[in-house]
Design an enzyme around this catalytic site. Structure first.
Site, PDB file in Angstrom:
ATOM      1  N   GLY A 176      -3.384  -0.628 -10.379  1.00 35.21           N
ATOM      2  CA  GLY A 176      -3.588  -1.713  -9.428  1.00 35.21           C
ATOM      3  C   GLY A 176      -4.960  -1.648  -8.779  1.00 35.21           C
ATOM      4  O   GLY A 176      -5.873  -0.963  -9.258  1.00 35.21           O
ATOM      5  N   GLN A 195      -5.446  -8.026   0.859  1.00 38.63           N
ATOM      6  CA  GLN A 195      -4.031  -7.698   1.041  1.00 38.63           C
ATOM      7  C   GLN A 195      -3.353  -8.667   2.009  1.00 38.63           C
ATOM      8  O   GLN A 195      -2.222  -9.098   1.775  1.00 38.63           O
ATOM      9  CB  GLN A 195      -3.910  -6.254   1.544  1.00 38.63           C
ATOM     10  CG  GLN A 195      -4.317  -5.223   0.500  1.00 38.63           C
ATOM     11  CD  GLN A 195      -4.484  -3.834   1.080  1.00 38.63           C
ATOM     12  OE1 GLN A 195      -4.789  -3.661   2.260  1.00 38.63           O
ATOM     13  NE2 GLN A 195      -4.303  -2.810   0.245  1.00 38.63           N
ATOM     14  N   CYS A 211      -0.528   0.333   2.314  1.00 40.24           N
ATOM     15  CA  CYS A 211      -0.274   1.774   2.339  1.00 40.24           C
ATOM     16  C   CYS A 211      -0.311   2.343   3.754  1.00 40.24           C
ATOM     17  O   CYS A 211       0.240   3.408   4.009  1.00 40.24           O
ATOM     18  CB  CYS A 211      -1.276   2.509   1.457  1.00 40.24           C
ATOM     19  SG  CYS A 211      -3.002   2.227   1.893  1.00 40.24           S
ATOM     20  N   ASN A 212      -0.944   1.631   4.681  1.00 41.76           N
ATOM     21  CA  ASN A 212      -1.091   2.164   6.035  1.00 41.76           C
ATOM     22  C   ASN A 212      -0.370   1.373   7.105  1.00 41.76           C
ATOM     23  O   ASN A 212      -0.418   1.750   8.279  1.00 41.76           O
ATOM     24  CB  ASN A 212      -2.570   2.264   6.406  1.00 41.76           C
ATOM     25  CG  ASN A 212      -3.201   3.528   5.872  1.00 41.76           C
ATOM     26  OD1 ASN A 212      -2.562   4.577   5.851  1.00 41.76           O
ATOM     27  ND2 ASN A 212      -4.434   3.442   5.419  1.00 41.76           N
ATOM     28  N   ARG A 213       0.297   0.281   6.738  1.00 44.15           N
ATOM     29  CA  ARG A 213       0.949  -0.518   7.786  1.00 44.15           C
ATOM     30  C   ARG A 213       2.027  -1.418   7.205  1.00 44.15           C
ATOM     31  O   ARG A 213       1.946  -1.841   6.040  1.00 44.15           O
ATOM     32  CB  ARG A 213      -0.068  -1.363   8.541  1.00 44.15           C
ATOM     33  CG  ARG A 213      -0.662  -2.517   7.768  1.00 44.15           C
ATOM     34  CD  ARG A 213      -1.742  -3.251   8.547  1.00 44.15           C
ATOM     35  NE  ARG A 213      -2.877  -2.382   8.813  1.00 44.15           N
ATOM     36  CZ  ARG A 213      -3.153  -1.855  10.010  1.00 44.15           C
ATOM     37  NH1 ARG A 213      -2.386  -2.149  11.045  1.00 44.15           N
ATOM     38  NH2 ARG A 213      -4.186  -1.063  10.164  1.00 44.15           N
TER      39      ARG A 213
END
Length: 454
Positions: free
Chosen positions: A192, A121, A51-53
């Site tokens: 999720g 992740q 979500c951030n990269r």
């Protein structure tokens, strides 16, 4: 010579609107990796998209050409020109690229310093690349070393104490916005990892009326049962939006799930009762124009960044300890990478010296008609001894080169002696090996790529 490149954009360099255009959803990763290694200069590739990269780790033969091509591929994905990405994309090479990944896995580059989810992740990103058969010796070593570093950071520091995450910050923001949460009705969209963390954090705040909506009903049911909530399909979501005080969405949908027109109808039915929407998805699940509706407060990933500054202050001391661990692990990786880079050049240098001796012996063979076989062997040994003695000092100096300047000086050495470039991928090595001494027999780059694609 082979080089490692990292190219990416994160919450530190790019706005959410760009990050969501670069994001890779699960079904898009493997085709994207295949597109990368189809380029002649790219032999290995791994993509990390959260979500951030969105970050790409690629092993290349000619870094300038490869960097330009990978940037063009990213620009096409974002629907823009490469020049418009330059201010948001960062590029690192070799040990700097490895250092960046080690910091990412350790939680040092996260919006929430020390978040534990990033390690899982990155591991899944590496596993997807393994499944796509786009990794090789260098990428395998890099990601296994990075994951080991992340584990060491979390074992030897308390950087992850409290299990802070984007989800927990979202729940804190919800409490700040609407007050005590125990009596509030919460709707969670998605089932999720982020949704589960969100449900857990709300449950810890005493929330007892919770609804989980997901395309896959069985996953929604399992999540709701764990935290005492109800579950349903997306078809039931409009009714839940009427009831809810807080909605948190974190799906992997490529399109918005909550639109402004639909929400306007919901707000009319709520008689303008305030509604807090928190969008943790990239790409976004909630149309940004929903924030313009009366009574609606919308927080997205960029809006939550201001809430994490306190987290940064609290964890700064532990982050310093984590940095020390990362630097220690980088030194190990640099030693491995340096040896991987140095040995082919030294081997080529010795081969060039032997070729000079062989050439001189062949050129002068007809002039030594009376030379005995024993004397001929002595002449050859003498010639090879001269070459060995001459190359001894440069060999030692090359082995002692510091990592920061090693590649440039090796490149100069190869140019001065006219050594052929070592094709990318030629230094095939067992993915398990910890040192360059465990290399397999060299194979050509084309054969290596065909083997991975077979």
């Amino acid at each position: 010579m082979t080089e490692l490149l990292a190219l990416g954009a994160s919450h530190k360099t790019a706005p959410l609107a760009l990050r969501e255009r670069l994001a890779l959803l699960d079904g898009q990763v493997e085709p994207f990796l295949q597109e990368l290694i189809a380029h002649p200069q790219v032999s290995e590739a791994v993509a990390v998209s959260t979500c951030n990269r969105t970050e790409l780790y690629v092993v290349v033969g000619e870094p300038v050409e490869a960097e330009s091509e990978v940037l063009s591929i990213l620009a096409r994905r974002a629907g823009t020109r490469p020049t418009e990405l330059l201010g948001s994309i960062y590029v690192e090479r070799n040990c700097d690229a490895a250092r960046h990944l080690f910091r990412v896995v350790s939680g040092l580059e996260s919006m929430i310093i020390g978040e534990a989810e990033i390690q899982g992740q990155v591991k899944r990103a590496y596993e997807r690349a393994l499944h796509a058969r786009t990794t090789g010796p260098l990428a395998n070593k890099l990601f296994r070393a990075a994951l080991a570093t992340g584990k060491r950071v979390r074992t030897q520091t308390t950087i992850s104490t409290g299990h802070a995450s984007v989800a927990s910050v979202a729940v804190d923001a919800a409490r700040d916005a609407v007050g005590p949460l125990a009596e509030r009705h919460v709707a969670i969209v998605g089932a999720g990892e982020t949704a589960e963390l969100t449900a857990r954090a709300f449950h810890a705040q005493g929330v007892s009326t919770m609804f989980v909506a997901n395309r896959h009903r069985d996953r929604a049911i399992a999540l709701a049962e764990r935290y005492g909530g109800a579950s349903g399909s997306f078809d039931e979501l409009p009714g839940e939006l009427v009831r809810a005080d807080v909605v948190v969405s974190s799906t992997a949908s490529p399109h918005a799930i909550v639109g402004a027109e639909e929400l306007a109808d919901v707000m009319a039915e709520r008689a303008r009762r305030p509604l807090l929407l928190i969008d943790l998805a990239v790409p976004r699940d909630i149309d940004p124009s929903c924030a313009e509706l009366e009574g609606v407060t919308l927080l997205d990933m960029d809006a939550l960044q201001s809430a994490v500054r306190t987290n940064l202050r609290v964890r700064r001391a532990e982050a310093a300890r984590a940095v020390d661990i990362v630097e220690d692990e980088i030194q190990r990786f640099a030693g491995w990478l340096g040896a991987l880079e140095v040995m082919p050049t030294l081997g080529a240098l010795r081969e060039r010296g032997d070729a000079v001796v062989d050439g001189l012996l062949a050129e002068n063979a007809g002039r030594w008609e009376g030379l005995s076989e024993r004397d001929a062997e002595r002449v050859e040994a003498f010639g090879r001894a001269i070459v060995k003695r001459l190359l001894h000092e440069p060999t030692q100096r090359v082995k002692e080169l510091d990592p920061e300047h090693r590649h440039a000086r090796l490149q100069l050495l190869r140019e001065l002696f006219g050594l052929d470039e070592t094709p990318a991928g030629e230094l095939a090595e067992s993915a398990e090996a910890g040192s360059p001494g465990d290399r397999l027999a060299p194979i050509s780059r084309g054969a290596e790529i065909r083997r991975r694609r077979a």
